[in-house]
Design a protein around this motif. Sequence first.
Motif, PDB file in Angstrom:
ATOM      1  N   GLY A 102       0.809  -1.208   0.000  1.00 26.69           N
ATOM      2  CA  GLY A 102       0.000   0.000   0.000  1.00 26.69           C
ATOM      3  C   GLY A 102       0.845   1.261   0.000  1.00 26.69           C
ATOM      4  O   GLY A 102       0.547   2.224  -0.719  1.00 26.69           O
ATOM      5  N   LYS A 103       1.907   1.248   0.771  1.00 26.55           N
ATOM      6  CA  LYS A 103       2.797   2.412   0.804  1.00 26.55           C
ATOM      7  C   LYS A 103       3.460   2.633  -0.551  1.00 26.55           C
ATOM      8  O   LYS A 103       3.580   3.763  -1.005  1.00 26.55           O
ATOM      9  N   ARG A 104       3.875   1.559  -1.208  1.00 26.54           N
ATOM     10  CA  ARG A 104       4.529   1.694  -2.514  1.00 26.54           C
ATOM     11  C   ARG A 104       3.565   2.183  -3.587  1.00 26.54           C
ATOM     12  O   ARG A 104       3.960   2.887  -4.504  1.00 26.54           O
ATOM     13  N   LEU A 105       2.289   1.791  -3.466  1.00 28.66           N
ATOM     14  CA  LEU A 105       1.295   2.193  -4.461  1.00 28.66           C
ATOM     15  C   LEU A 105       0.517   3.439  -4.048  1.00 28.66           C
ATOM     16  O   LEU A 105      -0.352   3.896  -4.778  1.00 28.66           O
ATOM     17  N   ASP A 106       0.801   3.927  -2.856  1.00 29.72           N
ATOM     18  CA  ASP A 106       0.122   5.094  -2.302  1.00 29.72           C
ATOM     19  C   ASP A 106      -1.388   4.862  -2.157  1.00 29.72           C
ATOM     20  O   ASP A 106      -2.203   5.700  -2.543  1.00 29.72           O
ATOM     21  N   VAL A 107      -1.732   3.685  -1.626  1.00 26.48           N
ATOM     22  CA  VAL A 107      -3.120   3.340  -1.321  1.00 26.48           C
ATOM     23  C   VAL A 107      -3.160   2.679   0.055  1.00 26.48           C
ATOM     24  O   VAL A 107      -2.129   2.324   0.613  1.00 26.48           O
ATOM     25  N   SER A 108      -4.357   2.505   0.582  1.00 24.12           N
ATOM     26  CA  SER A 108      -4.487   1.901   1.910  1.00 24.12           C
ATOM     27  C   SER A 108      -4.269   0.387   1.858  1.00 24.12           C
ATOM     28  O   SER A 108      -4.362  -0.237   0.799  1.00 24.12           O
ATOM     29  N   ARG A 109      -4.003  -0.179   3.013  1.00 22.78           N
ATOM     30  CA  ARG A 109      -3.857  -1.622   3.144  1.00 22.78           C
ATOM     31  C   ARG A 109      -5.140  -2.323   2.714  1.00 22.78           C
ATOM     32  O   ARG A 109      -5.110  -3.373   2.075  1.00 22.78           O
ATOM     33  N   GLU A 110      -6.280  -1.729   3.045  1.00 22.32           N
ATOM     34  CA  GLU A 110      -7.573  -2.306   2.666  1.00 22.32           C
ATOM     35  C   GLU A 110      -7.742  -2.320   1.148  1.00 22.32           C
ATOM     36  O   GLU A 110      -8.246  -3.292   0.575  1.00 22.32           O
ATOM     37  N   CYS A 111      -7.290  -1.293   0.493  1.00 20.04           N
ATOM     38  CA  CYS A 111      -7.351  -1.235  -0.974  1.00 20.04           C
ATOM     39  C   CYS A 111      -6.497  -2.360  -1.570  1.00 20.04           C
ATOM     40  O   CYS A 111      -6.921  -3.034  -2.508  1.00 20.04           O
ATOM     41  N   VAL A 112      -5.330  -2.578  -1.016  1.00 20.20           N
ATOM     42  CA  VAL A 112      -4.455  -3.651  -1.495  1.00 20.20           C
ATOM     43  C   VAL A 112      -5.122  -5.008  -1.274  1.00 20.20           C
ATOM     44  O   VAL A 112      -5.053  -5.889  -2.131  1.00 20.20           O
ATOM     45  N   ARG A 113      -5.811  -5.165  -0.163  1.00 15.51           N
ATOM     46  CA  ARG A 113      -6.516  -6.417   0.108  1.00 15.51           C
ATOM     47  C   ARG A 113      -7.569  -6.671  -0.969  1.00 15.51           C
ATOM     48  O   ARG A 113      -7.719  -7.792  -1.465  1.00 15.51           O
ATOM     49  N   HIS A 114      -8.278  -5.627  -1.375  1.00 11.10           N
ATOM     50  CA  HIS A 114      -9.284  -5.759  -2.433  1.00 11.10           C
ATOM     51  C   HIS A 114      -8.623  -6.097  -3.776  1.00 11.10           C
ATOM     52  O   HIS A 114      -9.158  -6.903  -4.544  1.00 11.10           O
ATOM     53  N   ILE A 115      -7.496  -5.470  -4.054  1.00 12.56           N
ATOM     54  CA  ILE A 115      -6.768  -5.763  -5.292  1.00 12.56           C
ATOM     55  C   ILE A 115      -6.311  -7.222  -5.293  1.00 12.56           C
ATOM     56  O   ILE A 115      -6.409  -7.921  -6.303  1.00 12.56           O
ATOM     57  N   LYS A 116      -5.838  -7.684  -4.144  1.00 17.05           N
ATOM     58  CA  LYS A 116      -5.397  -9.082  -4.015  1.00 17.05           C
ATOM     59  C   LYS A 116      -6.569 -10.026  -4.260  1.00 17.05           C
ATOM     60  O   LYS A 116      -6.433 -11.034  -4.971  1.00 17.05           O
ATOM     61  N   ALA A 117      -7.732  -9.716  -3.726  1.00 21.15           N
ATOM     62  CA  ALA A 117      -8.923 -10.547  -3.939  1.00 21.15           C
ATOM     63  C   ALA A 117      -9.297 -10.584  -5.417  1.00 21.15           C
ATOM     64  O   ALA A 117      -9.679 -11.634  -5.948  1.00 21.15           O
ATOM     65  N   LYS A 118      -9.157  -9.441  -6.092  1.00 21.34           N
ATOM     66  CA  LYS A 118      -9.441  -9.389  -7.525  1.00 21.34           C
ATOM     67  C   LYS A 118      -8.484 -10.298  -8.287  1.00 21.34           C
ATOM     68  O   LYS A 118      -8.892 -11.004  -9.212  1.00 21.34           O
ATOM     69  N   ALA A 119      -7.230 -10.290  -7.898  1.00 20.92           N
ATOM     70  CA  ALA A 119      -6.245 -11.149  -8.559  1.00 20.92           C
ATOM     71  C   ALA A 119      -6.610 -12.620  -8.394  1.00 20.92           C
ATOM     72  O   ALA A 119      -6.490 -13.407  -9.340  1.00 20.92           O
ATOM     73  N   LEU A 120      -7.069 -12.996  -7.226  1.00 15.53           N
ATOM     74  CA  LEU A 120      -7.466 -14.388  -7.011  1.00 15.53           C
ATOM     75  C   LEU A 120      -8.649 -14.761  -7.901  1.00 15.53           C
ATOM     76  O   LEU A 120      -8.702 -15.879  -8.431  1.00 15.53           O
ATOM     77  N   ARG A 121      -9.581 -13.828  -8.095  1.00 11.64           N
ATOM     78  CA  ARG A 121     -10.705 -14.087  -9.006  1.00 11.64           C
ATOM     79  C   ARG A 121     -10.222 -14.216 -10.444  1.00 11.64           C
ATOM     80  O   ARG A 121     -10.686 -15.083 -11.194  1.00 11.64           O
ATOM     81  N   ILE A 122      -9.287 -13.362 -10.845  1.00 12.98           N
ATOM     82  CA  ILE A 122      -8.724 -13.428 -12.198  1.00 12.98           C
ATOM     83  C   ILE A 122      -8.100 -14.796 -12.430  1.00 12.98           C
ATOM     84  O   ILE A 122      -8.339 -15.442 -13.463  1.00 12.98           O
ATOM     85  N   ILE A 123      -7.316 -15.253 -11.479  1.00  8.09           N
ATOM     86  CA  ILE A 123      -6.637 -16.542 -11.615  1.00  8.09           C
ATOM     87  C   ILE A 123      -7.642 -17.681 -11.668  1.00  8.09           C
ATOM     88  O   ILE A 123      -7.537 -18.586 -12.496  1.00  8.09           O
ATOM     89  N   SER A 124      -8.619 -17.631 -10.795  1.00 12.02           N
ATOM     90  CA  SER A 124      -9.628 -18.698 -10.770  1.00 12.02           C
ATOM     91  C   SER A 124     -10.389 -18.755 -12.088  1.00 12.02           C
ATOM     92  O   SER A 124     -10.618 -19.842 -12.628  1.00 12.02           O
ATOM     93  N   ASN A 125     -10.771 -17.605 -12.622  1.00 11.13           N
ATOM     94  CA  ASN A 125     -11.469 -17.559 -13.910  1.00 11.13           C
ATOM     95  C   ASN A 125     -10.584 -18.092 -15.024  1.00 11.13           C
ATOM     96  O   ASN A 125     -11.035 -18.842 -15.884  1.00 11.13           O
ATOM     97  N   TRP A 126      -9.327 -17.700 -15.006  1.00  9.67           N
ATOM     98  CA  TRP A 126      -8.388 -18.160 -16.029  1.00  9.67           C
ATOM     99  C   TRP A 126      -8.224 -19.671 -15.967  1.00  9.67           C
ATOM    100  O   TRP A 126      -8.226 -20.351 -16.991  1.00  9.67           O
ATOM    101  N   LYS A 127      -8.087 -20.198 -14.735  1.00  9.50           N
ATOM    102  CA  LYS A 127      -7.905 -21.639 -14.585  1.00  9.50           C
ATOM    103  C   LYS A 127      -9.130 -22.401 -15.062  1.00  9.50           C
ATOM    104  O   LYS A 127      -9.022 -23.445 -15.696  1.00  9.50           O
ATOM    105  N   GLU A 128     -10.332 -21.873 -14.781  1.00  8.09           N
ATOM    106  CA  GLU A 128     -11.562 -22.535 -15.228  1.00  8.09           C
ATOM    107  C   GLU A 128     -11.652 -22.547 -16.742  1.00  8.09           C
ATOM    108  O   GLU A 128     -12.082 -23.541 -17.336  1.00  8.09           O
ATOM    109  N   LYS A 129     -11.257 -21.466 -17.399  1.00  4.71           N
ATOM    110  CA  LYS A 129     -11.313 -21.383 -18.865  1.00  4.71           C
ATOM    111  C   LYS A 129     -10.348 -22.354 -19.519  1.00  4.71           C
ATOM    112  O   LYS A 129     -10.575 -22.817 -20.615  1.00  4.71           O
ATOM    113  N   ASN A 130      -9.232 -22.605 -18.864  1.00  6.72           N
ATOM    114  CA  ASN A 130      -8.163 -23.416 -19.470  1.00  6.72           C
ATOM    115  C   ASN A 130      -8.126 -24.859 -18.990  1.00  6.72           C
ATOM    116  O   ASN A 130      -7.142 -25.541 -19.203  1.00  6.72           O
TER     117      ASN A 130
END
Length: 79
Positions: free
Chosen positions: A50-78
């Motif tokens: 969060g400090k490196r991206l200039d956002v809150s820790r909570e924002c980073v947590r949401h971004i991390k959750a989005k990444a997990l959804r991206i990966i799960s969707n990608w894995k299901e497609k493939n």
Amino acid sequence: MDIATPDDLFSVAIERYKAGEPIAELIPLLVMDMYYGLNGNRVHTLLDIGKRLDVSRECVRHIKAKALRIISNWKEKNQ
């Protein structure tokens, strides 16, 4: 739903980048790279990221959750 491994995250980021996806769309995967310490990087906390991206820790947590959804969707497609 399977949990994405760090190797899955890196593979998806590389494939999507090669496919011409804008780098802004890869930010969730890059956050995961920092969180899990991929590519020889050290592991970072949500607060560190969060400090490196200039956002809150909570924002980073949401971004991390989005990444997990991206990966799960990608894995299901493939499968």
